[in-house]
Design a protein around this motif. Structure first.
Motif, PDB file in Angstrom:
ATOM      1  N   GLN A 140      -6.571  25.731   6.354  1.00 53.09           N
ATOM      2  CA  GLN A 140      -5.771  24.755   5.603  1.00 53.09           C
ATOM      3  C   GLN A 140      -6.171  23.320   5.940  1.00 53.09           C
ATOM      4  N   ARG A 141      -7.473  23.080   5.970  1.00 52.35           N
ATOM      5  CA  ARG A 141      -8.018  21.742   6.127  1.00 52.35           C
ATOM      6  C   ARG A 141      -8.834  21.400   4.891  1.00 52.35           C
ATOM      7  N   CYS A 142      -8.851  20.138   4.517  1.00 46.55           N
ATOM      8  CA  CYS A 142      -9.716  19.751   3.397  1.00 46.55           C
ATOM      9  C   CYS A 142     -11.177  19.807   3.794  1.00 46.55           C
ATOM     10  N   THR A 196      -3.497  11.906  -0.733  1.00 47.62           N
ATOM     11  CA  THR A 196      -4.198  13.073  -0.199  1.00 47.62           C
ATOM     12  C   THR A 196      -3.491  14.321  -0.695  1.00 47.62           C
ATOM     13  N   GLY A 197      -4.260  15.258  -1.233  1.00 47.91           N
ATOM     14  CA  GLY A 197      -3.647  16.485  -1.742  1.00 47.91           C
ATOM     15  C   GLY A 197      -4.613  17.266  -2.612  1.00 47.91           C
ATOM     16  N   SER A 198      -4.074  17.961  -3.578  1.00 44.09           N
ATOM     17  CA  SER A 198      -4.878  18.815  -4.443  1.00 44.09           C
ATOM     18  C   SER A 198      -5.583  17.993  -5.521  1.00 44.09           C
ATOM     19  N   GLY A 209      -9.326  17.976  -2.638  1.00 45.99           N
ATOM     20  CA  GLY A 209      -9.868  19.215  -2.096  1.00 45.99           C
ATOM     21  C   GLY A 209     -11.342  19.118  -1.758  1.00 45.99           C
ATOM     22  N   GLY A 210     -11.793  20.023  -0.917  1.00 48.16           N
ATOM     23  CA  GLY A 210     -13.203  20.086  -0.551  1.00 48.16           C
ATOM     24  C   GLY A 210     -13.666  21.520  -0.420  1.00 48.16           C
ATOM     25  N   ASN A 211     -14.484  21.982  -1.341  1.00 48.82           N
ATOM     26  CA  ASN A 211     -15.031  23.343  -1.299  1.00 48.82           C
ATOM     27  C   ASN A 211     -16.320  23.291  -0.480  1.00 48.82           C
ATOM     28  N   ASN A 212     -16.164  23.101   0.820  1.00 52.00           N
ATOM     29  CA  ASN A 212     -17.269  22.697   1.685  1.00 52.00           C
ATOM     30  C   ASN A 212     -18.207  23.854   2.035  1.00 52.00           C
ATOM     31  N   ALA A 213     -19.494  23.511   2.152  1.00 52.32           N
ATOM     32  CA  ALA A 213     -20.519  24.518   2.402  1.00 52.32           C
ATOM     33  C   ALA A 213     -21.325  24.185   3.641  1.00 52.32           C
ATOM     34  N   ALA A 214     -21.989  25.207   4.179  1.00 52.38           N
ATOM     35  CA  ALA A 214     -22.963  25.037   5.258  1.00 52.38           C
ATOM     36  C   ALA A 214     -24.170  25.914   4.955  1.00 52.38           C
ATOM     37  N   ILE A 215     -25.334  25.440   5.368  1.00 56.06           N
ATOM     38  CA  ILE A 215     -26.590  26.170   5.190  1.00 56.06           C
ATOM     39  C   ILE A 215     -27.088  26.586   6.570  1.00 56.06           C
ATOM     40  N   VAL A 221       0.853  -1.189   0.000  1.00 53.36           N
ATOM     41  CA  VAL A 221       0.000   0.000   0.000  1.00 53.36           C
ATOM     42  C   VAL A 221       0.890   1.240   0.000  1.00 53.36           C
ATOM     43  N   GLY A 222       0.763   2.061  -1.034  1.00 53.71           N
ATOM     44  CA  GLY A 222       1.476   3.328  -1.102  1.00 53.71           C
ATOM     45  C   GLY A 222       0.633   4.432  -0.488  1.00 53.71           C
ATOM     46  N   ILE A 223       1.250   5.284   0.322  1.00 53.82           N
ATOM     47  CA  ILE A 223       0.536   6.374   0.993  1.00 53.82           C
ATOM     48  C   ILE A 223       1.231   7.688   0.648  1.00 53.82           C
ATOM     49  N   ILE A 224       0.498   8.591   0.045  1.00 51.84           N
ATOM     50  CA  ILE A 224       1.008   9.929  -0.279  1.00 51.84           C
ATOM     51  C   ILE A 224       0.208  10.930   0.538  1.00 51.84           C
ATOM     52  N   SER A 225       0.875  11.654   1.434  1.00 55.86           N
ATOM     53  CA  SER A 225       0.172  12.571   2.330  1.00 55.86           C
ATOM     54  C   SER A 225       0.518  14.017   2.019  1.00 55.86           C
TER      55      SER A 225
END
Length: 513
Positions: A298-300, A243-245, A268-274, A153-157
């Motif tokens: 600087q959190r996803c 994990t990254g862009s 990435g996560g362009n996260n929203a709230a209502i 298992v390769g892990i890229i962080s």
């Protein structure tokens, strides 16, 4: 602020010494490491060549062939010991996270706690890798499914969670019977070296106590993009969790697909709230402020888009603007700081460009200016920005990895749901409401299309017990809790005939005399 007077390199050396890391791992190398706290160079890490990386992967494959034969509960014992070592060295590793990434002290320690938590989860999981018994139409037959180790298992962080994301993957992958190869961000090699040194302590204890484990079970690749490409391209690597862009994901995903390897892509996560008319505005204020400003944006799972019902807009938004103007920004190593620095100048420049684009699209910007430049000219501290936008357009539709919150009005709930889902990113989301129908609709099939959909809590703050992921732009991928372990294993269906006959198609006979 005491930034220019803070000498961090000696403290880094002291931490590494306590963890048993030799100085040649982080001095005299070719990878310069600077701290975002004050811009000081704190190390020169040694890097691996792409050719040597291939040799490391080959050794990992041999380690997998041995480790897969160790019973899963025994594999869990190694992870239990790892959790113990993390507890013993939590303060040092958490401090190093703060120094290398710029997280405030509580967040640095909190990241190590996530590592401890996933170890606890994985230890229990090692006795619960269950397969189903399946009803079969054949007489005197039994059908079942079994789960087996997958391979290397390769892990890229990424830099923003420099150790927790590796642990999420590695703890599950190891109890599943796999070997691991970790390629951390070039911006955060020290925390990777330190975390791996702690794992090595656990591995030595495991072997000393009679456990059977190969030395190359978990390995570390410090290097640049070329090393990451070796990890992605090597046919011995059965799965890559990256994990990254999204830009990185668009490169990694097709390469893995071309050789039919598995991928877990957390991008990435362009996260929203209502915010609905019935929302508890005090709760909402706290939830939004933490989700949008924590970790300097600087959190996803950072909250980046906020849709506020027009009936409560004038009650909530002025209070948010006031909170943004009063938050404590400064040295993350000092008590009382709530917002630390951006990782580097590139992040600052991208933030300023996004704010300029927002203004060009009719936005009103509150905050976003650089602070403490005189005290730390080589570090990049910014005041979090709240941007009132007339509509979801321009930079709102793209993720900027910085503390920018775009705020927009809405009047119809279904319109707000549509806006939540209207961007290609889809990692996390939330709703603030005391209306049961709105809450249930938000988490239903017609509601949020994101991998995480929360009610009366921000989009950040994922826990170990729930699988993390489901980002729609990349086709998903799950790590950490729930049934994410299945992604690190292969499933087989087994049919067992315990009778004396073999069912054949009607009329088929063989002359066996």
């Amino acid at each position: 602020m005491t930034l220019t007077k803070t000498a961090l390199a000696p403290e880094v050396a002291a931490i590494m010494g306590r963890l048993g890391v030799s100085a040649d791992r982080y001095t005299g190398g070719t990878l310069a490491v600077t701290s975002p706290v004050n811009g000081e160079k704190i190390a020169d890490a040694a890097q691996i060549s792409s050719g040597d990386a291939s040799d490391v992967i080959a050794k990992s494959h041999q380690a997998f062939l041995a480790w897969r034969l160790v019973p899963a509960p025994k594999r869990g014992e190694l992870i239990r010991l790892f959790g113990e070592e993390l507890r013993a060295h939590k303060a040092d590793l958490g401090r190093l996270v703060s120094i290398e990434v710029g997280k405030i002290t509580s967040e640095g320690l909190g990241e190590v706690q996530e590592m401890i938590d996933i170890c606890d989860f994985a230890v229990g999981l090692s006795r619960q890798l269950y397969g189903l018994t399946i009803a079969t139409e054949r007489a005197d037959h039994r059908m079942m499914e079994t789960w087996h180790p997958l391979g290397v298992v390769g892990i890229i962080s990424a830099f923003n969670f420099p150790v927790a994301v590796w642990a999420w993957n590695a703890a599950l992958a190891l109890v599943a019977g796999n070997a691991c190869v970790w390629k951390p961000s070039e911006k955060t090699p020290l925390t990777a070296i330190a975390a791996h040194a702690i794992f090595d302590k656990a591995l030595k204890r495991f072997v000393a106590e009679g456990g059977q484990a190969p030395a190359a079970l978990s390995q570390l690749l410090i290097g640049g993009r070329d090393v990451g490409e070796v990890l992605v391209d090597d046919p011995k690597v059965a799965l890559v969790s990256a994990t990254g862009s999204t830009a990185m994901g668009r490169i990694v995903g097709p390469k893995l697909a071309a050789r039919f390897a598995r991928a877990i892509l957390e991008l990435g996560g362009n996260n929203a709230a209502i915010v609905c008319p019935t929302a508890d505005l005090d709760l909402t204020l706290r939830g939004v402020a933490f989700a949008a400003m924590g970790t300097a944006g600087q959190r996803c799972t950072t909250l980046r888009r906020l849709f506020v019902h027009d009936s409560v807009y004038d009650q909530l938004v002025p209070r948010l603007i006031k909170a943004y103007g009063s938050v404590t920004i400064g040295n993350p190593l000092e008590t009382g700081t709530l917002v630390g620095p951006l990782i580097d100048k590139g992040s600052f420049d991208r933030m300023q460009k996004a704010l300029a684009d927002a203004k060009a699209n009719g936005g009103t910007v509150h905050g976003g200016d650089r602070v403490h430049e005189a005290d730390a000219p080589n570090a990049y501290y910014v005041r979090p920005a709240l941007v009132e936008m007339p509509a979801q357009c321009g930079p709102v539709e793209h993720e900027t990895f910085a503390p920018i919150l775009y705020v927009m009005k809405y009047s119809n709930f279904d319109d707000a749901l549509e806006l939540n889902n209207a961007v290609p990113q889809g990692l996390s989301s939330s709703i603030f409401t005391n209306n049961m129908r709105e809450a249930e609709a938000f988490v239903s099939a017609r509601g949020s299309d994101c991998g995480i959909a929360n009610v009366n809590i921000g989009p950040s703050g994922a826990e170990i017990g729930g699988a993390f992921g489901g980002e729609k732009e990349t086709g998903g991928g799950r790590e950490s809790g729930s049934d994410a372990w299945k992604g690190y294993m292969r499933r087989a269906t087994n049919t067992i005939n315990y009778g004396a006959s073999l069912p054949l198609a009607q009329g088929v006979k063989f002359d066996v005399e």
